[in-house]
Write a protein that holds these residues in place. Structure first.
Motif, short mmCIF file in Angstrom:
data_model
loop_
_atom_site.label_atom_id
_atom_site.label_comp_id
_atom_site.label_asym_id
_atom_site.label_seq_id
_atom_site.Cartn_x
_atom_site.Cartn_y
_atom_site.Cartn_z
N ASP A 62 0.70 -1.26 0.05
CA ASP A 62 0.09 0.16 -0.22
C ASP A 62 0.87 1.23 0.02
O ASP A 62 1.83 1.28 0.53
CB ASP A 62 -1.04 0.20 1.46
N THR A 63 0.50 2.05 -0.81
CA THR A 63 1.26 3.51 -0.93
C THR A 63 1.05 4.36 0.18
O THR A 63 1.55 5.41 0.41
CB THR A 63 1.00 3.99 -2.34
N ARG A 64 -0.18 4.23 0.88
CA ARG A 64 -0.51 5.34 1.94
C ARG A 64 0.21 5.09 3.09
O ARG A 64 0.71 4.03 3.36
CB ARG A 64 -2.06 4.92 2.41
N THR A 65 0.38 6.12 4.03
CA THR A 65 1.38 5.94 5.10
C THR A 65 0.20 5.40 6.27
O THR A 65 -0.91 5.76 6.34
CB THR A 65 1.82 7.46 5.53
#
Length: 68
Positions: A62-65
């Motif tokens: 996933d690219t979200r933090t």
């Protein structure tokens, strides 16, 4: 004497089928009891060494933090 099916078979044929099934089931049980898996570490007298867990690692695609 018609021994083509169990419905019309005589007493001796029924006895043969029962004895054959009994012998086959005993053979399968004996094979199952004697063919158990052996742990190699115990078989060769080597003590198993414990493995300690390392640090916790988190991976994601996933690219979200992630905020905790």
């Amino acid at each position: 004497m018609n021994n083509a099916s169990l419905a019309t078979a005589d007493r001796v044929t029924h006895l043969k089928v029962v004895v054959l099934a009994l012998i086959a089931s005993i053979a399968i049980m004996v094979i199952g009891i004697t063919a158990h898996a052996v742990d190699d570490a115990r078989a060769y007298g080597v003590a198993a060494t414990p493995v300690k867990a390392g640090k916790v690692m988190v991976s994601t695609t996933d690219t979200r933090t992630l905020v905790r």
